[in-house]
Design a protein around this motif. Structure first.
Motif, mmCIF file in Angstrom:
data_model
loop_
_atom_site.group_PDB
_atom_site.id
_atom_site.type_symbol
_atom_site.label_atom_id
_atom_site.label_comp_id
_atom_site.label_asym_id
_atom_site.label_seq_id
_atom_site.Cartn_x
_atom_site.Cartn_y
_atom_site.Cartn_z
ATOM 1 N N THR A 145 0.841 -1.198 0.000
ATOM 2 C CA THR A 145 0.000 0.000 0.000
ATOM 3 C C THR A 145 0.874 1.244 0.000
ATOM 4 O O THR A 145 2.105 1.175 0.095
ATOM 5 C CB THR A 145 -0.925 0.010 1.221
ATOM 6 N N SER A 146 0.220 2.386 -0.101
ATOM 7 C CA SER A 146 0.932 3.677 -0.084
ATOM 8 C C SER A 146 0.943 4.307 1.298
ATOM 9 O O SER A 146 1.429 5.432 1.457
ATOM 10 C CB SER A 146 0.282 4.634 -1.077
ATOM 11 N N ILE A 147 0.413 3.627 2.308
ATOM 12 C CA ILE A 147 0.336 4.220 3.651
ATOM 13 C C ILE A 147 1.724 4.510 4.211
ATOM 14 O O ILE A 147 1.977 5.626 4.707
ATOM 15 C CB ILE A 147 -0.475 3.297 4.574
ATOM 16 N N PRO A 148 2.679 3.561 4.186
ATOM 17 C CA PRO A 148 4.008 3.893 4.720
ATOM 18 C C PRO A 148 4.674 5.058 3.991
ATOM 19 O O PRO A 148 5.303 5.910 4.623
ATOM 20 C CB PRO A 148 4.798 2.588 4.528
ATOM 21 N N GLN A 149 4.519 5.091 2.686
ATOM 22 C CA GLN A 149 5.136 6.189 1.939
ATOM 23 C C GLN A 149 4.537 7.532 2.347
ATOM 24 O O GLN A 149 5.269 8.509 2.544
ATOM 25 C CB GLN A 149 4.944 5.943 0.445
ATOM 26 N N ARG A 150 3.225 7.582 2.502
ATOM 27 C CA ARG A 150 2.592 8.832 2.923
ATOM 28 C C ARG A 150 3.058 9.244 4.320
ATOM 29 O O ARG A 150 3.264 10.432 4.593
ATOM 30 C CB ARG A 150 1.075 8.681 2.885
ATOM 31 N N LEU A 151 3.198 8.261 5.207
ATOM 32 C CA LEU A 151 3.664 8.576 6.549
ATOM 33 C C LEU A 151 5.093 9.085 6.526
ATOM 34 O O LEU A 151 5.443 10.043 7.246
ATOM 35 C CB LEU A 151 3.546 7.332 7.437
ATOM 36 N N ASP A 152 5.943 8.460 5.699
ATOM 37 C CA ASP A 152 7.316 8.960 5.580
ATOM 38 C C ASP A 152 7.342 10.394 5.060
ATOM 39 O O ASP A 152 8.116 11.237 5.551
ATOM 40 C CB ASP A 152 8.111 8.055 4.632
ATOM 41 N N PHE A 153 6.519 10.670 4.055
ATOM 42 C CA PHE A 153 6.444 12.037 3.536
ATOM 43 C C PHE A 153 5.988 13.003 4.628
ATOM 44 O O PHE A 153 6.513 14.123 4.752
ATOM 45 C CB PHE A 153 5.476 12.090 2.358
ATOM 46 N N TRP A 154 5.004 12.583 5.415
ATOM 47 C CA TRP A 154 4.494 13.473 6.467
ATOM 48 C C TRP A 154 5.554 13.744 7.529
ATOM 49 O O TRP A 154 5.739 14.879 7.969
ATOM 50 C CB TRP A 154 3.255 12.845 7.107
ATOM 51 N N LEU A 155 6.268 12.703 7.948
ATOM 52 C CA LEU A 155 7.333 12.906 8.935
ATOM 53 C C LEU A 155 8.418 13.830 8.392
ATOM 54 O O LEU A 155 8.876 14.756 9.074
ATOM 55 C CB LEU A 155 7.939 11.548 9.308
ATOM 56 N N TYR A 156 8.829 13.593 7.147
ATOM 57 C CA TYR A 156 9.859 14.432 6.543
ATOM 58 C C TYR A 156 9.387 15.885 6.447
ATOM 59 O O TYR A 156 10.115 16.812 6.822
ATOM 60 C CB TYR A 156 10.205 13.885 5.161
ATOM 61 N N ASP A 157 8.179 16.078 5.956
ATOM 62 C CA ASP A 157 7.665 17.441 5.796
ATOM 63 C C ASP A 157 7.540 18.148 7.135
ATOM 64 O O ASP A 157 7.838 19.345 7.267
ATOM 65 C CB ASP A 157 6.301 17.411 5.097
ATOM 66 N N THR A 158 7.078 17.421 8.146
ATOM 67 C CA THR A 158 6.920 18.039 9.470
ATOM 68 C C THR A 158 8.250 18.510 10.023
ATOM 69 O O THR A 158 8.369 19.635 10.541
ATOM 70 C CB THR A 158 6.264 17.034 10.426
ATOM 71 N N LEU A 159 9.282 17.663 9.918
ATOM 72 C CA LEU A 159 10.589 18.046 10.451
ATOM 73 C C LEU A 159 11.238 19.149 9.625
ATOM 74 O O LEU A 159 11.828 20.091 10.177
ATOM 75 C CB LEU A 159 11.499 16.812 10.499
ATOM 76 N N ILE A 160 11.133 19.062 8.302
ATOM 77 C CA ILE A 160 11.790 20.055 7.444
ATOM 78 C C ILE A 160 11.136 21.424 7.596
ATOM 79 O O ILE A 160 11.822 22.455 7.673
ATOM 80 C CB ILE A 160 11.761 19.573 5.977
ATOM 81 N N THR A 161 9.815 21.455 7.622
ATOM 82 C CA THR A 161 9.134 22.753 7.755
ATOM 83 C C THR A 161 9.292 23.346 9.149
ATOM 84 O O THR A 161 9.239 24.564 9.313
ATOM 85 C CB THR A 161 7.646 22.589 7.434
ATOM 86 N N ALA A 162 9.485 22.493 10.158
ATOM 87 C CA ALA A 162 9.696 23.013 11.506
ATOM 88 C C ALA A 162 11.105 23.578 11.683
ATOM 89 O O ALA A 162 11.334 24.420 12.559
ATOM 90 C CB ALA A 162 9.447 21.910 12.535
ATOM 91 N N ASN A 163 12.054 23.131 10.872
ATOM 92 C CA ASN A 163 13.436 23.606 10.959
ATOM 93 C C ASN A 163 13.932 23.990 9.568
ATOM 94 O O ASN A 163 14.694 23.239 8.930
ATOM 95 C CB ASN A 163 14.343 22.531 11.562
ATOM 96 N N PRO A 164 13.522 25.136 9.038
ATOM 97 C CA PRO A 164 13.950 25.531 7.687
ATOM 98 C C PRO A 164 15.465 25.715 7.623
ATOM 99 O O PRO A 164 16.108 26.103 8.603
ATOM 100 C CB PRO A 164 13.205 26.855 7.445
ATOM 101 N N ALA A 165 16.025 25.433 6.455
ATOM 102 C CA ALA A 165 17.458 25.603 6.248
ATOM 103 C C ALA A 165 17.803 27.085 6.107
ATOM 104 O O ALA A 165 16.940 27.928 5.802
ATOM 105 C CB ALA A 165 17.908 24.831 5.009
ATOM 106 N N GLN A 166 19.070 27.401 6.344
ATOM 107 C CA GLN A 166 19.560 28.757 6.168
ATOM 108 C C GLN A 166 20.033 28.954 4.729
ATOM 109 O O GLN A 166 20.741 28.096 4.195
ATOM 110 C CB GLN A 166 20.705 29.043 7.139
ATOM 111 N N PRO A 167 19.652 30.062 4.078
ATOM 112 C CA PRO A 167 20.092 30.265 2.688
ATOM 113 C C PRO A 167 21.575 30.581 2.614
ATOM 114 O O PRO A 167 22.152 31.181 3.522
ATOM 115 C CB PRO A 167 19.237 31.448 2.228
ATOM 116 N N SER A 168 22.196 30.164 1.527
ATOM 117 C CA SER A 168 23.593 30.490 1.293
ATOM 118 C C SER A 168 23.741 31.985 1.013
ATOM 119 O O SER A 168 22.860 32.611 0.397
ATOM 120 C CB SER A 168 24.124 29.663 0.122
ATOM 121 N N ASP A 169 24.866 32.552 1.453
ATOM 122 C CA ASP A 169 25.079 33.987 1.280
ATOM 123 C C ASP A 169 25.379 34.371 -0.161
ATOM 124 O O ASP A 169 25.297 35.560 -0.518
ATOM 125 C CB ASP A 169 26.241 34.453 2.175
#
Length: 858
Positions: free
Chosen positions: A29-53
């Motif tokens: 099924t696609s359930i694990p993939q969706r959960l992985d996407f959700w975990l990744y998105d939650t962590l990435i959006t909670a800690n945005p990267a710093q732009p290069s100068d």
């Protein structure tokens, strides 16, 4: 009832084996993939990267489009921009703008690129058109030679439609191109050996997830026109990598990201700038293989299977929660510190399911009982309808009147007549047995008991062939009131009460489901029901028979794929029809051809009450017989168009030959014969054109310009108008685009102009006005002719109907010209109006809906 009790034990095998099966099912099924996407998105959006100068954008925004005009711009503008950035000290310039076609300004742009020395251009991998193999769409040769490097502009979308990463190498065959970000850094990556592959194979390597600095607009950006029109600004661009691309809404490529989804998508140039920023900062994330994730899940199963049987329920809950928390922390640590994206959804779901699995083993007896109830649900009775025996006699009389239309009736309560017509109390026979019908001639009587009262009901049926069938039907009808059995005592135990409620609910649901299924099976049409993604969830027997697909393969198959597999088409494609039915919630009716049979499929959207679920009900009707009649009609048209027109054309040619070599045949006779032949030819031509118009469908529509159609029609009748000294005056300069059939529309306008010329006096004028009124393209043809009598106006567009004035003036025809006009306008969902006064002329006004064409250019 015998109860089969058996001991339930929790062992590593009884827990581990179900969890392993669940893991295998999750993998499908696609359930694990969706959960992985959700975990990744939650962590990435909670800690945005710093732009290069050292990265900055030059955006083709709305201000730039307003200032520099419609896209595409002259490439001299890009050359000036490169010069400005070169003067400002930009280290690298990266274009996210495709230049596939040569342009007169290419020498200037190429010179500016060579002068700067570090300009990178994009390439695109796509087929040149539909049904062609994929190929590399490189920049124009002169520009490609001037560029310091080329990079691919492709961004990979994940299964849920969001852009999270990019392949650093992408190309066809053994020719791999770096991404724009990688090309901007000047770095190289090792190419994995692929062996002998086709030169048309799309090859991708080194996928990396991109931790973005935020949503759209998070990167530092300057307006294209601002940079172009102001003096160079070294403080903004010196020693920086400049990405140039489109950010204006609705212009250029847009990418939904974890920060925005589809609500505020990011432009492609911003995504490439984010990729470059993460690449130079060493923050690109590598994705761990799925096999490692599966191994982690199996390890989690082993730990839980060994530990849970030894623990109490409270400890089991704590162990599962701790296990899930540790997996989440490991995922976050690897993501931010090791720059590894480990899919932990498989392993994370296992602890969440281990507790209910172990609890389910302790409740096996209850589950067995519920399973037996579900088995009975599949074998349950049909849907329960309201029984006639529970209806009041007055209600029964009302239903009998609507159903049988009796010539007379009588309803009495005891000795009191409630309602009567055509029957009297003297007609009532002796009714000894309540609930049994007595038929005497054309009269039918019955005695009913309701609520302790006795009613007598009589019907006087029509003396026709259906009377005996009606009386037999009445005998079978159960009208005797059935006593209601005493209600059984409700179970006192809470679990027993719940089980009883489930049993009753499932029984009623089973009856409803079987009623619906049997109703669908008995329908003469094919029925398909899909879910909100257009996946087939139900199909009746007609679908299995017509499509020759077994029922198990139909369930779970996307509807668009089923239709495409049996009746492939390009305009409109099936997926577009299905998706528009779901997204726009509008019905669609489309022709369908399956195994040399013709069908009509009607797509109707539906939504379940009190639920967010929706889908499509597709009704498929077999119209093969109707289409056969249409084909026979078309064959008749072909006969007229070929077997009648062709000999007439030959006859006209022979007449012309005889006129050049005059013998005993008089010229007047030849002229008369020619007029008759031309009249027959015009008759056949009008008949054929009308038949074509009647068979017109929207599948033959395309975008066309209305003023050009009118101009072509005017040119076609100009010679005829010149012969009578009539001036054709065309007023209108606005391009009006509409969706239709230009050929038939031009013939429509020609018919209007030809009529105007025929009925206009010599040396007069005909005004042709083309204009837009609201959302309609309008055409008005006004003449100075004799006009139309008021009594003839209502029948003006009738087939084979001709004006009396036409006969008197000697204008002969079949009466099909204006009928053709009316049919074509109707097919285009337009309107036509006529204003005329005898002796003052006529004005025909035609109105057609316009369309707004959206054209995108790179």
């Amino acid at each position: 009832m015998t109860r089969n009790w058996f001991p339930i034990k929790t062992t590593p095998w009884t827990i581990g084996l179900p969890l392993l099966i669940i893991l295998l099912l999750l993998q499908a099924t696609s359930i694990p993939q969706r959960l992985d996407f959700w975990l990744y998105d939650t962590l990435i959006t909670a800690n945005p990267a710093q732009p290069s100068d050292d990265v900055v954008l030059v955006a083709i925004d709305e201000q730039s489009l307003d200032s520099l005009g419609r896209w595409p711009w002259p490439r001299i503008n890009h050359a000036r921009l490169v010069e400005k950035l070169h003067q400002a000290g930009a280290r690298t310039i990266v274009f996210d703008i495709l230049f596939p076609e040569p342009s007169p300004d290419d020498p200037e742009l190429a010179a500016a690129m060579r002068n700067h020395g570090n300009v990178i251009l994009p390439l695109h991998l796509s087929p040149p058109s539909r049904n062609y193999l994929i190929s590399e769409q490189l920049p124009a040769p002169q520009l490609a030679a001037a560029a310091s490097a080329l990079g691919h502009a492709h961004v990979e979308l994940d299964a849920d439609g969001l852009a999270r990463g990019i392949y650093l190498l992408n190309g066809l065959g053994d020719q791999l191109w770096p991404s724009l970000a990688l090309a901007a850094t000047g770095k190289t990556l090792p190419v994995k050996e692929t062996g002998d592959i086709s030169p048309y194979t799309n090859l991708r390597q080194h996928y990396r997830a991109v931790p973005m600095v935020g949503g759209a607009g998070a990167m530092p950006s300057y307006s294209y026109t601002g940079v172009l029109e102001r003096p160079p600004t070294p403080e903004a661009f010196r020693d920086k990598t400049v990405f140039i691309g489109a950010t204006a809404p609705g212009f250029g490529d847009i990418l939904p990201t974890p920060f925005s989804g589809l609500h505020q998508p990011m432009s492609g140039v911003e995504f490439h700038a984010n990729s470059y920023s993460a690449l130079v900062r060493g923050e690109l994330i590598s994705k761990v293989s799925t096999s490692a994730a599966i191994a982690l899940a199996i390890l989690t199963i082993v730990i839980l299977a060994v530990a849970l049987p030894r623990m109490r329920p409270g400890g089991s809950i704590l162990l599962c929660l701790v296990c899930a928390g540790v997996l989440a922390l490991v995922h976050a640590f690897l993501l931010f510190y090791a720059r590894l994206w480990l899919p932990v959804s498989h392993a994370l779901i296992i602890p969440l399911l281990a507790l209910p699995v172990s609890s389910a083993l302790r409740l096996a007896m209850t589950n067995r009982f519920l399973n037996r109830q579900l088995d009975e649900l599949a074998r349950g009775p049909t849907m329960t309808l309201q029984q006639p025996s529970r209806r009041h006699p007055s209600q029964l009389l009302s239903h009998f009147q609507a159903l049988f239309q009796p010539e007379g009736w009588l309803l009495a309560e005891g000795d009191d007549v409630i309602s009567a017509s055509g029957l009297t109390e003297s007609d009532i026979p002796t009714l000894d047995k309540p609930g049994e019908w007595i038929h005497i001639g054309g009269q039918s009587w019955i005695s009913l008991t309701r609520g302790g009262l006795t009613y007598k009901l009589g019907l006087k049926l029509s003396n026709d062939l259906s009377r005996e069938a009606t009386q037999r039907y009445l005998r079978r009808l159960p009208l005797t009131a059935i006593s209601t059995p005493a209600s059984q005592p409700r179970p006192r135990e809470n679990i027993s009460a719940r089980i009883e409620r489930v049993r009753l609910a499932t029984e009623r649901m089973s009856q409803m489901q079987k009623f619906i299924r049997r109703s669908f099976e008995r329908m003469p049409d094919g029925i398909i029901v899909t879910d909100e993604l257009g996946v087939i969830r139900f199909a009746n027997g007609h679908i299995e028979e017509w499509f020759r697909e077994p029922m198990p393969s139909l369930n779970g198959l996307p509807l668009a794929r089923l239709l495409e597999g049996h009746d492939p088409r390009e305009t409109p494609p099936w997926h577009e029809t299905v998706s528009e039915t779901l997204t726009l919630s509008q019905s669609r009716t489309v022709d369908l051809s399956i195994h040399n049979k013709d069908f009509l499929i009607h797509f109707a959207p539906f939504s379940l009450p009190d639920s967010d679920q929706s889908g499509i009900i597709a009704n498929i009707s077999d119209i093969s017989e109707l289409r056969e009649q249409q084909r026979q009609h078309r064959e008749a048209i072909d006969f007229i168009s070929h077997d009648v027109r062709s000999p007439l054309v030959s006859q006209l040619a022979l007449i012309e030959q005889l006129k050049r070599n005059q013998g005993q045949v008089e010229p007047e006779q030849l002229e008369q014969l020619g007029r008759l032949a031309r009249r027959s030819y015009h008759l056949a031509e009008e008949f054929v054109q009308l038949a074509r118009a009647e068979q017109l469908t929207e599948t033959r529509f395309y975008e066309c310009e209305f003023l050009a159609i009118v101009e072509n029609a005017r040119d076609s009748v100009s010679e005829q108008a010149t012969e009578k000294g009539i001036q054709l005056i065309l007023q209108g300069t606005e391009d009006l685009w509409l969706k239709g059939n230009a050929e038939l529309l031009e013939r429509t306008v020609i018919n209007l102009l030809t009529n105007a010329v025929q009925y206009s006096p010599p040396q007069s004028s005909i005004n042709i006005q083309v204009f837009q009124a609201g959302h309609q393209a309008c055409l008005t043809v006004s003449d100075e002719g004799e006009g139309i009598a008021p009594d003839e106006l209502p029948h003006l567009f009738d087939r084979y109907r001709r004006q009396k004035s036409s006969e008197l003036s000697g204008n002969h025809g079949a009466g099909l010209g204006l009928s053709f006009v009316s049919v074509v306008v109707e097919k285009h969902r337009g309107e036509i109006h006529v204003q005329s006064r005898p002796g003052e002329g006529s004005a025909f006004t035609l109105k057609l809906p316009v369309t707004n064409s959206i054209r995108s250019f790179y």
